[in-house]
Structure formats: C-alpha cells, structure tokens
Design a protein around this motif. Structure first.
Motif, PDB file in Angstrom:
ATOM      1  N   UNK A  92      64.193  63.726  69.433  1.00 54.22           N
ATOM      2  CA  UNK A  92      63.207  64.194  69.179  1.00 54.22           C
ATOM      3  C   UNK A  92      62.881  64.237  67.624  1.00 54.22           C
ATOM      4  N   UNK A  93      62.749  62.880  67.259  1.00 47.16           N
ATOM      5  CA  UNK A  93      62.169  62.511  65.846  1.00 47.16           C
ATOM      6  C   UNK A  93      61.029  63.191  65.537  1.00 47.16           C
ATOM      7  N   UNK A  94      60.925  63.663  64.328  1.00 49.09           N
ATOM      8  CA  UNK A  94      59.414  64.335  63.785  1.00 49.09           C
ATOM      9  C   UNK A  94      58.451  62.941  63.455  1.00 49.09           C
ATOM     10  N   UNK A  95      57.476  62.887  63.917  1.00 48.04           N
ATOM     11  CA  UNK A  95      56.621  61.538  63.273  1.00 48.04           C
ATOM     12  C   UNK A  95      55.759  62.200  62.378  1.00 48.04           C
ATOM     13  N   UNK A  96      55.235  63.208  62.259  1.00 47.96           N
ATOM     14  CA  UNK A  96      54.285  63.666  61.356  1.00 47.96           C
ATOM     15  C   UNK A  96      54.996  64.747  60.332  1.00 47.96           C
ATOM     16  N   UNK A  97      55.575  63.952  59.419  1.00 48.16           N
ATOM     17  CA  UNK A  97      56.345  64.596  58.215  1.00 48.16           C
ATOM     18  C   UNK A  97      55.835  64.648  56.869  1.00 48.16           C
ATOM     19  N   UNK A  98      54.681  64.260  56.571  1.00 55.24           N
ATOM     20  CA  UNK A  98      54.046  63.992  55.268  1.00 55.24           C
ATOM     21  C   UNK A  98      53.136  65.048  55.225  1.00 55.24           C
ATOM     22  N   UNK A  99      53.518  66.361  54.744  1.00 53.77           N
ATOM     23  CA  UNK A  99      52.606  67.384  54.525  1.00 53.77           C
ATOM     24  C   UNK A  99      51.436  67.274  53.274  1.00 53.77           C
ATOM     25  N   UNK A 100      50.324  67.792  53.725  1.00 54.07           N
ATOM     26  CA  UNK A 100      49.127  67.833  52.634  1.00 54.07           C
ATOM     27  C   UNK A 100      49.493  68.814  51.662  1.00 54.07           C
ATOM     28  N   UNK A 101      49.490  68.058  50.263  1.00 57.86           N
ATOM     29  CA  UNK A 101      49.592  69.252  49.020  1.00 57.86           C
ATOM     30  C   UNK A 101      48.305  69.876  48.776  1.00 57.86           C
ATOM     31  N   UNK A 102      47.272  69.895  49.465  1.00 57.36           N
ATOM     32  CA  UNK A 102      46.262  70.769  48.958  1.00 57.36           C
ATOM     33  C   UNK A 102      46.555  72.080  49.448  1.00 57.36           C
ATOM     34  N   UNK A 103      46.276  73.008  48.501  1.00 56.37           N
ATOM     35  CA  UNK A 103      46.646  74.467  48.804  1.00 56.37           C
ATOM     36  C   UNK A 103      45.667  74.706  50.002  1.00 56.37           C
ATOM     37  N   UNK A 104      46.457  75.563  50.740  1.00 54.93           N
ATOM     38  CA  UNK A 104      45.580  76.038  52.280  1.00 54.93           C
ATOM     39  C   UNK A 104      45.812  75.162  53.141  1.00 54.93           C
ATOM     40  N   UNK A 105      46.267  73.963  53.206  1.00 52.47           N
ATOM     41  CA  UNK A 105      45.895  72.935  54.142  1.00 52.47           C
ATOM     42  C   UNK A 105      47.361  73.008  54.689  1.00 52.47           C
ATOM     43  N   UNK A 106      47.485  72.685  55.818  1.00 48.67           N
ATOM     44  CA  UNK A 106      48.842  72.765  56.766  1.00 48.67           C
ATOM     45  C   UNK A 106      48.945  71.392  57.544  1.00 48.67           C
ATOM     46  N   UNK A 107      47.975  70.505  57.124  1.00 46.18           N
ATOM     47  CA  UNK A 107      48.195  69.246  58.180  1.00 46.18           C
ATOM     48  C   UNK A 107      49.275  68.374  57.738  1.00 46.18           C
ATOM     49  N   UNK A 108      49.697  67.691  58.540  1.00 43.58           N
ATOM     50  CA  UNK A 108      50.783  66.647  58.278  1.00 43.58           C
ATOM     51  C   UNK A 108      50.276  65.366  58.723  1.00 43.58           C
ATOM     52  N   UNK A 109      50.849  64.247  58.230  1.00 39.95           N
ATOM     53  CA  UNK A 109      50.296  62.824  58.686  1.00 39.95           C
ATOM     54  C   UNK A 109      51.499  62.161  58.756  1.00 39.95           C
ATOM     55  N   UNK A 110      51.158  61.066  59.755  1.00 38.65           N
ATOM     56  CA  UNK A 110      52.243  59.998  60.186  1.00 38.65           C
ATOM     57  C   UNK A 110      52.692  59.136  58.809  1.00 38.65           C
TER      58      UNK A 110
END
Length: 144
Positions: A92-110
């Motif tokens: 169960x490896x996490x693919x989306x590990x790169x978190x956005x540094x924009x304040x308030x944004x919680x999206x993660x990218x591959x």
C-alpha cells in the motif's frame, strides 16, 4: 503404399500419426508431428533444459536467474524461502506524496511541480507564480 520407409510416427501416445516431415524435439530428442512439436503439446519432461525464459518472483517481481539444467520452480521456491525482499507493508505505497505549499490548499500530486522562482512544490492548480503569490524573484510578473 508405395514408399513405406519414408516418414516416422509421432511419439505422442494419443497421435502416432505417420508424418513424412517429422520434427525432432531439441529437448527430449523424440520425433513428433507438427501438431505436437511444441514443449507444451507433448508435455516435454526436458523442456526446462531448453526453455530460456527467466522466471519472475510472484511476490517481489524480481527476475530470478536460473542456470542450465535447473528446474525454475525449485529455484524460485528457494528464492522465496531465502532471498525474497517481499514486504506486505509495501503493497500500500502512497502515490500522491507531494503536498502543495500554498496556504489553505491540501492537494497532493504524484510528481513534484517546483516553481522556478521560489523553488516551492505546488499542485497543478497553484504551479504558476501568479497562482501562489510567489515571493521568490524581484522581477515583475506579467499577467499576459
């Protein structure tokens, strides 16, 4: 029959067809017709000697080297018992590990999307300097 000495009978028990162009199995040396020449078709007991496919471990997906004359099933079994690096927790490896540094944004990218000016990591929506209020460069940023 005019030429009874021509051809040979297929060595497969269920076939025994008289074939005028018989084929000799390069693993076991027996003679077969065109329908039974493949290793699987005549259940060749010596196929492992000639079969050059590299087996892959079903657990860790690494190719297992097999020497000539060795039975692949036994070699793979020994690998699983001794050298296998299989880790069930890794499944169960996490693919989306790169978190956005924009304040308030919680999206993660591959993949990392790094800003060229401030070197921050952002999501697709905030990847451009205008979208994350970039403070990295003193050059004016045009909205064009």
């Amino acid at each position: 029959m005019e030429l009874p000495w021509l051809g040979e009978h297929c060595s497969e028990r269920s076939c025994k067809q008289l074939d005028f162009l018989p084929l000799k199995c390069d693993a076991c040396g027996e003679v077969f017709c065109k329908d039974h020449i493949r290793y699987d078709d005549h259940k060749c007991s010596s196929a492992y000697k000639k079969n050059v496919q590299v087996p892959v471990c079903p657990l860790c997906n690494t190719p297992i080297p097999v020497q000539k004359g060795e039975i692949p099933d036994i070699v793979v079994g020994a690998h699983i018992d001794k050298d296998c690096k299989y880790n069930p927790a890794q499944q169960k490896q996490k693919i989306f590990t790169n978190k956005c540094l924009k304040p308030g944004c919680k999206r993660k990218e591959m993949m990392k999307l790094v800003c060229e000016q401030c070197s921050g990591n952002f999501c697709i929506k905030h990847r451009h300097p205008l979208d994350h209020d970039c403070k990295g460069s003193s050059q004016p940023i045009s909205k064009a």
